[in-house]
Design an enzyme around this catalytic site. Structure first.
Site, PDB file in Angstrom:
ATOM      1  N   ASP A  24       0.789  -1.254   0.000  1.00 35.36           N
ATOM      2  CA  ASP A  24       0.000   0.000   0.000  1.00 35.36           C
ATOM      3  C   ASP A  24       0.816   1.296   0.000  1.00 35.36           C
ATOM      4  OD1 ASP A  24      -1.859  -1.989   0.288  1.00 35.36           O
ATOM      5  OD2 ASP A  24      -2.733  -1.272   2.150  1.00 35.36           O
ATOM      6  N   LYS A 129      -6.765  -4.863  -2.829  1.00 30.91           N
ATOM      7  CA  LYS A 129      -7.335  -5.584  -1.688  1.00 30.91           C
ATOM      8  C   LYS A 129      -8.318  -4.683  -0.953  1.00 30.91           C
ATOM      9  CE  LYS A 129      -3.467  -4.411   1.427  1.00 30.91           C
ATOM     10  NZ  LYS A 129      -4.184  -3.556   2.371  1.00 30.91           N
ATOM     11  N   CYS A 162      -1.813  -2.445   7.801  1.00 34.63           N
ATOM     12  CA  CYS A 162      -1.828  -3.393   6.683  1.00 34.63           C
ATOM     13  C   CYS A 162      -0.586  -4.278   6.618  1.00 34.63           C
ATOM     14  CB  CYS A 162      -2.042  -2.644   5.378  1.00 34.63           C
ATOM     15  SG  CYS A 162      -3.693  -1.922   5.300  1.00 34.63           S
TER      16      CYS A 162
HETATM   17  N1  TIU Z   1      -2.524   0.314   4.335  1.00 42.37           N
HETATM   18  C1  TIU Z   1      -2.939   0.559   5.574  1.00 42.37           C
HETATM   19  O1  TIU Z   1      -2.194   0.415   6.536  1.00 42.37           O
HETATM   20  N2  TIU Z   1      -4.218   1.054   5.734  1.00 42.37           N
HETATM   21  C2  TIU Z   1      -4.620   1.856   6.751  1.00 42.37           C
HETATM   22  O2  TIU Z   1      -5.777   2.214   6.839  1.00 42.37           O
HETATM   23  N3  TIU Z   1      -3.673   2.257   7.648  1.00 42.37           N
HETATM   24  C3  TIU Z   1      -3.819   3.147   8.664  1.00 42.37           C
HETATM   25  O3  TIU Z   1      -2.888   3.257   9.447  1.00 42.37           O
HETATM   26  N4  TIU Z   1      -4.928   3.858   8.754  1.00 42.37           N
END
Ligand code: TIU
Length: 221
Positions: A24, A129, A162
Protein backbone atom coordinates in the site's frame (compact mmCIF):
# COMPACT_ATOMS: atom_id res chain seq x y z
CA UNK A 1 20.54 -20.14 0.61
CA UNK A 2 21.07 -16.58 1.81
CA UNK A 3 21.32 -15.63 5.48
CA UNK A 4 20.42 -12.17 6.76
CA UNK A 5 21.58 -10.78 10.09
CA UNK A 6 18.07 -10.25 11.49
CA UNK A 7 16.11 -10.21 14.76
CA UNK A 8 15.37 -12.25 16.81
CA UNK A 9 17.93 -14.43 14.98
CA UNK A 10 19.26 -15.07 11.47
CA UNK A 11 16.75 -15.20 8.61
CA UNK A 12 17.71 -17.76 5.97
CA UNK A 13 15.92 -17.87 2.63
CA UNK A 14 16.11 -19.60 -0.72
CA UNK A 15 16.19 -16.84 -3.35
CA UNK A 16 14.34 -19.11 -5.78
CA UNK A 17 11.43 -19.28 -3.33
CA UNK A 18 11.20 -15.69 -2.15
CA UNK A 19 9.07 -12.69 -3.11
CA UNK A 20 8.99 -9.05 -2.06
CA UNK A 21 5.58 -7.82 -0.94
CA UNK A 22 5.24 -4.04 -0.88
CA UNK A 23 2.14 -3.01 1.00
CA UNK A 24 0.00 0.00 0.00
CA UNK A 25 2.65 2.60 -0.93
CA UNK A 26 -0.26 4.64 -2.28
CA UNK A 27 -0.77 8.37 -2.62
CA UNK A 28 -3.88 8.00 -0.41
CA UNK A 29 -1.68 7.08 2.57
CA UNK A 30 1.36 9.23 1.83
CA UNK A 31 0.25 12.49 0.19
CA UNK A 32 -1.90 15.37 1.47
CA UNK A 33 -5.65 15.01 1.01
CA UNK A 34 -5.67 11.21 0.94
CA UNK A 35 -7.24 8.62 3.22
CA UNK A 36 -4.48 8.76 5.82
CA UNK A 37 -4.76 12.49 6.28
CA UNK A 38 -8.58 12.55 6.24
CA UNK A 39 -8.44 10.17 9.22
CA UNK A 40 -6.59 12.91 11.11
CA UNK A 41 -3.08 11.46 10.84
CA UNK A 42 0.26 13.24 10.45
CA UNK A 43 1.29 11.92 7.04
CA UNK A 44 4.82 13.38 7.23
CA UNK A 45 6.01 10.19 8.96
CA UNK A 46 5.41 8.26 5.74
CA UNK A 47 8.21 10.08 3.91
CA UNK A 48 10.87 8.09 5.76
CA UNK A 49 9.80 4.80 4.20
CA UNK A 50 9.95 5.96 0.57
CA UNK A 51 13.70 5.84 -0.21
CA UNK A 52 14.35 2.54 1.63
CA UNK A 53 11.38 0.90 -0.10
CA UNK A 54 12.59 2.17 -3.48
CA UNK A 55 16.05 0.74 -2.69
CA UNK A 56 14.57 -2.63 -1.72
CA UNK A 57 12.64 -2.68 -4.97
CA UNK A 58 15.86 -1.98 -6.85
CA UNK A 59 17.65 -4.86 -5.10
CA UNK A 60 14.88 -7.34 -6.00
CA UNK A 61 14.73 -6.07 -9.58
CA UNK A 62 18.50 -6.36 -10.00
CA UNK A 63 18.32 -9.99 -8.80
CA UNK A 64 15.29 -10.75 -10.95
CA UNK A 65 13.30 -11.91 -7.92
CA UNK A 66 9.49 -11.53 -7.92
CA UNK A 67 7.85 -8.35 -6.68
CA UNK A 68 4.24 -7.98 -5.60
CA UNK A 69 2.61 -4.64 -4.83
CA UNK A 70 -0.67 -4.24 -3.00
CA UNK A 71 -3.15 -1.38 -2.95
CA UNK A 72 -5.99 -0.92 -0.49
CA UNK A 73 -8.87 -0.04 -2.79
CA UNK A 74 -12.60 -0.51 -3.15
CA UNK A 75 -14.94 -0.93 -6.09
CA UNK A 76 -16.54 2.25 -7.44
CA UNK A 77 -19.93 1.09 -6.16
CA UNK A 78 -18.39 0.33 -2.73
CA UNK A 79 -19.71 -3.24 -2.98
CA UNK A 80 -16.52 -4.54 -1.32
CA UNK A 81 -16.41 -1.87 1.39
CA UNK A 82 -18.32 -2.99 4.45
CA UNK A 83 -20.47 -0.17 5.87
CA UNK A 84 -18.71 -0.75 9.20
CA UNK A 85 -15.44 0.31 7.54
CA UNK A 86 -16.83 3.39 5.80
CA UNK A 87 -19.08 4.66 8.55
CA UNK A 88 -16.92 4.53 11.65
CA UNK A 89 -15.39 7.58 13.29
CA UNK A 90 -15.58 11.18 12.11
CA UNK A 91 -13.07 11.45 9.27
CA UNK A 92 -12.88 14.63 7.18
CA UNK A 93 -13.79 12.47 4.16
CA UNK A 94 -15.02 8.88 4.03
CA UNK A 95 -14.05 6.08 1.65
CA UNK A 96 -15.69 6.91 -1.71
CA UNK A 97 -15.99 10.66 -1.05
CA UNK A 98 -14.36 13.06 -3.50
CA UNK A 99 -11.05 14.50 -2.30
CA UNK A 100 -8.21 16.37 -3.97
CA UNK A 101 -6.84 13.12 -5.48
CA UNK A 102 -10.22 11.78 -6.58
CA UNK A 103 -12.53 9.46 -4.66
CA UNK A 104 -10.88 8.25 -1.45
CA UNK A 105 -9.50 4.64 -1.69
CA UNK A 106 -11.43 3.86 -4.87
CA UNK A 107 -9.87 1.70 -7.57
CA UNK A 108 -8.66 3.69 -10.57
CA UNK A 109 -8.64 7.07 -8.81
CA UNK A 110 -5.36 9.06 -8.71
CA UNK A 111 -5.09 8.77 -4.92
CA UNK A 112 -5.28 4.98 -5.08
CA UNK A 113 -2.18 4.78 -7.29
CA UNK A 114 1.22 3.78 -5.96
CA UNK A 115 3.60 6.72 -5.54
CA UNK A 116 5.99 7.29 -8.43
CA UNK A 117 9.13 6.36 -6.43
CA UNK A 118 7.77 2.85 -5.78
CA UNK A 119 5.67 2.36 -8.92
CA UNK A 120 5.40 -1.15 -10.34
CA UNK A 121 7.35 -1.99 -13.48
CA UNK A 122 6.40 -4.43 -16.24
CA UNK A 123 6.09 -7.98 -15.00
CA UNK A 124 5.33 -7.11 -11.38
CA UNK A 125 2.05 -8.14 -9.81
CA UNK A 126 -0.35 -5.54 -8.39
CA UNK A 127 -3.06 -6.74 -6.03
CA UNK A 128 -6.08 -4.64 -5.11
CA UNK A 129 -7.34 -5.58 -1.69
CA UNK A 130 -10.43 -4.39 0.13
CA UNK A 131 -9.13 -5.20 3.60
CA UNK A 132 -6.10 -4.52 5.70
CA UNK A 133 -4.64 -7.99 5.12
CA UNK A 134 -3.54 -8.75 1.54
CA UNK A 135 -4.78 -12.38 1.59
CA UNK A 136 -8.41 -11.57 2.43
CA UNK A 137 -10.60 -11.52 -0.72
CA UNK A 138 -7.61 -11.52 -3.11
CA UNK A 139 -5.64 -13.98 -5.23
CA UNK A 140 -2.40 -13.42 -3.32
CA UNK A 141 -2.31 -16.97 -1.96
CA UNK A 142 -2.76 -18.48 -5.44
CA UNK A 143 -0.13 -16.15 -6.91
CA UNK A 144 2.42 -17.09 -4.24
CA UNK A 145 1.67 -20.76 -4.76
CA UNK A 146 2.31 -20.29 -8.49
CA UNK A 147 5.66 -18.67 -7.70
CA UNK A 148 6.59 -21.47 -5.32
CA UNK A 149 7.31 -18.85 -2.66
CA UNK A 150 8.07 -19.93 0.88
CA UNK A 151 9.72 -16.76 2.20
CA UNK A 152 8.35 -13.23 1.95
CA UNK A 153 10.18 -9.95 2.44
CA UNK A 154 7.87 -7.11 3.47
CA UNK A 155 7.87 -3.34 3.10
CA UNK A 156 5.17 -0.68 3.03
CA UNK A 157 2.65 1.19 5.11
CA UNK A 158 1.35 1.32 7.68
CA UNK A 159 3.43 -0.91 9.91
CA UNK A 160 0.81 -1.85 12.48
CA UNK A 161 -2.20 -1.90 10.18
CA UNK A 162 -1.83 -3.39 6.68
CA UNK A 163 1.77 -4.60 6.98
CA UNK A 164 1.31 -6.38 10.28
CA UNK A 165 -2.08 -7.82 9.31
CA UNK A 166 -0.62 -9.24 6.09
CA UNK A 167 2.44 -10.63 7.87
CA UNK A 168 0.20 -12.38 10.35
CA UNK A 169 -1.93 -13.82 7.55
CA UNK A 170 1.23 -14.98 5.75
CA UNK A 171 2.74 -16.45 8.92
CA UNK A 172 -0.41 -18.49 9.51
CA UNK A 173 -0.15 -19.78 5.95
CA UNK A 174 3.37 -21.08 6.57
CA UNK A 175 5.45 -18.34 4.98
CA UNK A 176 8.64 -17.15 6.65
CA UNK A 177 8.34 -13.37 6.81
CA UNK A 178 11.03 -10.70 7.07
CA UNK A 179 10.10 -7.04 7.53
CA UNK A 180 12.73 -4.49 6.47
CA UNK A 181 12.81 -1.99 9.31
CA UNK A 182 13.39 1.30 7.43
CA UNK A 183 11.06 0.33 4.58
CA UNK A 184 7.93 0.60 6.70
CA UNK A 185 6.31 3.44 8.60
CA UNK A 186 3.39 4.28 10.81
CA UNK A 187 1.62 7.56 11.50
CA UNK A 188 2.52 6.73 15.12
CA UNK A 189 6.24 6.14 15.76
CA UNK A 190 5.46 4.29 18.99
CA UNK A 191 3.17 1.91 17.09
CA UNK A 192 5.93 1.16 14.56
CA UNK A 193 8.37 0.39 17.36
CA UNK A 194 5.83 -1.76 19.19
CA UNK A 195 4.95 -3.66 16.01
CA UNK A 196 8.58 -4.48 15.24
CA UNK A 197 8.92 -5.68 18.84
CA UNK A 198 5.80 -7.84 18.77
CA UNK A 199 6.65 -9.42 15.40
CA UNK A 200 10.02 -10.70 16.64
CA UNK A 201 9.07 -11.41 20.28
CA UNK A 202 8.64 -14.95 21.55
CA UNK A 203 11.23 -16.36 19.16
CA UNK A 204 9.82 -14.65 16.08
CA UNK A 205 6.16 -15.36 16.75
CA UNK A 206 5.14 -13.52 13.55
CA UNK A 207 8.51 -13.35 11.77
CA UNK A 208 11.78 -11.45 11.58
CA UNK A 209 12.88 -7.85 11.15
CA UNK A 210 16.18 -6.58 9.75
CA UNK A 211 17.78 -3.29 8.75
CA UNK A 212 17.96 -2.66 5.01
CA UNK A 213 21.77 -2.65 5.15
CA UNK A 214 21.79 -6.19 6.59
CA UNK A 215 19.55 -7.44 3.78
CA UNK A 216 21.65 -5.71 1.14
CA UNK A 217 24.89 -7.08 2.60
CA UNK A 218 23.48 -10.61 2.70
CA UNK A 219 22.45 -10.67 -0.93
CA UNK A 220 25.68 -9.11 -2.14
CA UNK A 221 27.92 -11.66 -0.44
N1 TIU B 1 -2.52 0.31 4.34
C1 TIU B 1 -2.94 0.56 5.57
O1 TIU B 1 -2.19 0.42 6.54
N2 TIU B 1 -4.22 1.05 5.73
C2 TIU B 1 -4.62 1.86 6.75
O2 TIU B 1 -5.78 2.21 6.84
N3 TIU B 1 -3.67 2.26 7.65
C3 TIU B 1 -3.82 3.15 8.66
O3 TIU B 1 -2.89 3.26 9.45
N4 TIU B 1 -4.93 3.86 8.75
Amino acid sequence: MITVDASPFEFTFDPAATALVVIDMQRDFIEPGGFGETLGNDISHMQRAIAPTAMLLRLFREEGWPVIHTRETHAQDLSNCPPAKRDRGSPALRIGDIGPMGRILIQGEPGAEIIAECAPVAGETVIDKPGKGAFYATELGIILEGLGARSLVFAGVTTEVCVQTTMREANDRGFECLLIEEATESYFPAFKAATLDMIRAQGGIVGWTAPLASFEKAIQQ
